[in-house]
Scaffold this motif. Structure first.
Motif, PDB file in Angstrom:
ATOM      1  N   LEU A 129      44.998  29.670  38.099  1.00 42.89           N
ATOM      2  CA  LEU A 129      44.882  30.378  36.819  1.00 42.89           C
ATOM      3  C   LEU A 129      43.460  30.845  36.574  1.00 42.89           C
ATOM      4  O   LEU A 129      43.239  31.956  36.076  1.00 42.89           O
ATOM      5  CB  LEU A 129      45.355  29.486  35.675  1.00 42.89           C
ATOM      6  N   HIS A 130      42.480  30.008  36.922  1.00 41.86           N
ATOM      7  CA  HIS A 130      41.085  30.386  36.765  1.00 41.86           C
ATOM      8  C   HIS A 130      40.749  31.576  37.652  1.00 41.86           C
ATOM      9  O   HIS A 130      40.058  32.504  37.240  1.00 41.86           O
ATOM     10  CB  HIS A 130      40.166  29.206  37.087  1.00 41.86           C
ATOM     11  N   LYS A 132      42.866  33.845  38.707  1.00 47.27           N
ATOM     12  CA  LYS A 132      43.571  35.026  38.193  1.00 47.27           C
ATOM     13  C   LYS A 132      42.806  35.623  36.995  1.00 47.27           C
ATOM     14  O   LYS A 132      42.755  36.844  36.849  1.00 47.27           O
ATOM     15  CB  LYS A 132      44.986  34.623  37.769  1.00 47.27           C
ATOM     16  N   GLN A 133      42.209  34.771  36.175  1.00 45.82           N
ATOM     17  CA  GLN A 133      41.480  35.256  35.010  1.00 45.82           C
ATOM     18  C   GLN A 133      40.166  35.900  35.400  1.00 45.82           C
ATOM     19  O   GLN A 133      39.697  36.822  34.740  1.00 45.82           O
ATOM     20  CB  GLN A 133      41.216  34.108  34.031  1.00 45.82           C
TER      21      GLN A 133
END
Length: 135
Positions: A129-130, A132-133
């Motif tokens: 997730l990190h 992707k952000q």
């Protein structure tokens, strides 16, 4: 650190998994001992050690299978793969019938590696997730 390095570095993942497993085993043991249940704590510790050894044994077997260059699996690897569960079952049976330790905390300790795998999964999801952000 790059996302691909986090996800694809298997030796580091194994190291993190073992640390997670040890963390949850120590955490569970500390919680039990804080309640002043020494025999239950020993049983939990025995289960946790067996569970972590079982995971490590499985990891080494999987690693050996991935490194095999032929379709023939080495005899030692096959024996280790097949012998894991009967040995654990034999150990649990001996503990149960001997009455030396209560069996439920031993089984709870065997679930410790599952907690470690779950924690590592959350770590990898967070890294994904990190990534992707920031991408």
């Amino acid at each position: 650190m790059d996302y691909d390095q986090i996800v694809m570095d298997l030796p580091r993942a194994e190291s993190r998994l073992l640390r997670w497993m040890l963390f949850f085993a120590v955490l569970g043991l500390a919680a039990i001992l804080l309640k002043e249940h020494l025999q239950v704590g020993i049983a939990f510790a025995v289960g946790a050690v067996l569970g972590i050894l079982n995971f490590h044994w499985l990891w080494l077997t999987g690693k050996a299978l991935m490194e095999v260059q032929t379709a023939h699996v080495p005899r030692k690897t096959a024996i280790l793969l097949v012998a894991r569960y009967p040995l654990i079952l034999l150990g649990l049976t001996l503990l149960y019938f001997s009455g030396w330790l209560p069996i439920l905390p031993v089984v709870a300790g065997l679930l410790g590696p599952g907690c470690g795998v779950f924690a590592e999964s959350l770590f990898l999801i967070g890294a994904g997730l990190h990534h992707k952000q920031t991408a």
